[in-house]
Scaffold this active site. Structure first.
Site, short mmCIF file in Angstrom:
data_model
loop_
_atom_site.label_atom_id
_atom_site.label_comp_id
_atom_site.label_asym_id
_atom_site.label_seq_id
_atom_site.Cartn_x
_atom_site.Cartn_y
_atom_site.Cartn_z
CG MET A 33 12.31 6.30 4.33
SD MET A 33 10.83 5.82 5.22
CE MET A 33 10.68 7.18 6.37
N GLY A 34 13.99 9.58 1.09
CA GLY A 34 13.87 10.80 0.29
C GLY A 34 13.69 12.04 1.13
CE1 TYR A 35 10.44 17.87 0.98
CE2 TYR A 35 11.21 18.12 3.23
CZ TYR A 35 10.60 18.63 2.11
OH TYR A 35 10.15 19.93 2.12
CG LEU A 36 17.61 12.81 -0.30
CD1 LEU A 36 18.67 12.45 -1.35
CD2 LEU A 36 17.49 11.71 0.74
CG HIS A 40 19.13 12.22 3.85
ND1 HIS A 40 18.13 13.14 4.07
CD2 HIS A 40 18.68 11.05 4.37
CE1 HIS A 40 17.12 12.56 4.67
NE2 HIS A 40 17.41 11.30 4.88
N GLY A 150 22.75 7.39 9.55
CA GLY A 150 22.97 8.53 10.45
C GLY A 150 22.74 8.14 11.90
CD GLU A 151 27.08 8.13 15.53
OE1 GLU A 151 27.10 9.19 16.19
OE2 GLU A 151 27.98 7.29 15.53
CD GLN A 156 16.59 3.67 10.86
OE1 GLN A 156 15.38 3.67 10.70
NE2 GLN A 156 17.39 4.48 10.18
CG LEU A 187 20.18 18.97 9.49
CD1 LEU A 187 20.79 19.03 8.09
CD2 LEU A 187 19.43 20.25 9.78
O1 PAF Z 1 16.13 6.16 8.28
C1 PAF Z 1 15.40 6.04 7.28
O2 PAF Z 1 15.28 6.94 6.46
C2 PAF Z 1 14.60 4.76 7.07
O3 PAF Z 1 14.19 4.23 8.29
C3 PAF Z 1 15.36 3.71 6.25
C4 PAF Z 1 16.62 3.24 6.94
C5 PAF Z 1 15.71 4.29 4.89
C6 PAF Z 1 14.47 2.48 6.03
O4 PAF Z 1 13.29 2.80 5.37
#
Ligand code: PAF
Length: 287
Positions: A33-36, A40, A150-151, A156, A187
């Site tokens: 979802m960005g803001y890496l 990430h 990521g764990e 999720q 993080l």
């Molecule tokens: O973990 C995330 O950043 C989000 O839940 C994902 C997997 C990109 C789905 O929008």
């Protein structure tokens, strides 16, 4: 540093992927979802190491936010994200609009199985349906690939793995270790919400998990005792509002009656510090 190419349409992405696959190259996919941050980046590194062509998606998925959650204020910085993707060797960034991802409007949500019921599923009832729906859509768009998660968001990952199998999507879900600050805080893009005093308290989650894992490692077989150990540690942070602390079987997310010899378990915690909702987890093996 070279910036990766950016595509904003499904057709544009699929044209690039068709050309890549025609050469026999394997495709790695990092949905975000960005803001890496460096967490990430570690997923991109894993994809670049294992696959020939790496795609990162940047899409803040409205479906996974409840009406009272932080969709509007979710942090965004696409320029910095592209630079980070370039630094870590990503080949292509998919940065679609909401209507590109959901062309027919609010899609029929993907039904999430039992693994998404407790913990995050109980605290955020519509969240996993939103995650599974967008990830299923992204997996369908991407086609055959390895996807890196990521764990930190351990549940999720389990929900997505199950969804990919149930929907027979040709995607292998690869789990990658949590990346932490020096003091143990996992993080997360949402760490930016922490005020300085809250930030100082935030590593208590990891300390609680380590204490719980040590109890398991020392032979504690009663899950409720392990949970009490974690709660004791978390009570040291005056501003932390604990959401849950749990010990579960990693595949089912069910709490075992007893922790049997050699069993692998997962310890998970979640809580709120000011505006930030934090989640974290560790694995443990009973002696
Ligand atoms: O973990 C995330 O950043 C989000 O839940 C994902 C997997 C990109 C789905 O929008």
């Amino acid at each position: 540093m070279s910036l990766p190419d950016v595509v904003e349409t499904v057709a544009g992405l699929q044209a690039r992927l068709d050309a890549v696959r025609a050469t026999g190259a394997s495709v790695g996919f990092v949905p975000t979802m960005g803001y890496l941050h460096e967490g990430h980046a570690s997923l991109i590194d894993a994809a670049v190491a294992a696959d020939d062509f790496t795609v990162v998606s940047i899409f803040v998925n409205p479906l996974q936010f409840a009406p009272d959650e932080d969709l509007a204020e979710y942090p965004r910085d696409v320029e910095a994200d592209l630079a980070r993707c370039g630094d870590h060797g990503a080949d292509l960034v998919f940065h679609p609009s909401v209507s590109e991802v959901y062309p027919v409007g609010a899609e029929e949500p993907v039904v999430v199985g039992a693994v998404g019921g407790p913990l995050e599923g109980a605290s955020r009832p519509s969240h996993f349906a939103g995650v599974a729906t967008v990830v299923a859509r992204l997996f369908r768009i991407m086609g055959c690939c390895r996807a890196y998660f990521g764990e930190k968001d351990f549940q999720q990952m389990a929900v997505v793995r199950r969804m990919a199998v149930e929907l027979e999507l040709p995607v292998e879900v690869v789990g990658c270790p949590i990346v932490r600050e020096a003091d143990g805080l996992a993080l997360s893009s949402r760490n930016v919400y922490l005020e300085p005093g809250e930030r100082r308290q935030a590593p208590v989650l990891y300390r609680a998990l380590l204490a719980g894992a040590a109890a398991v490692g020392n032979g504690e077989a009663d899950p409720t005792v392990v949970v009490e150990v974690m709660e004791d540690v978390m009570s040291e942070a005056p501003d932390l509002v604990v959401d849950y602390s749990a010990l579960v079987e990693p595949d089912t997310f069910v709490m075992p009656g007893r922790i049997t010899t050699g069993a692998e378990v997962r310890l998970l915690v979640a809580g709120r510090l000011g505006r930030a909702r934090l989640v974290d987890n560790v694995g443990a093996v009973a002696p």
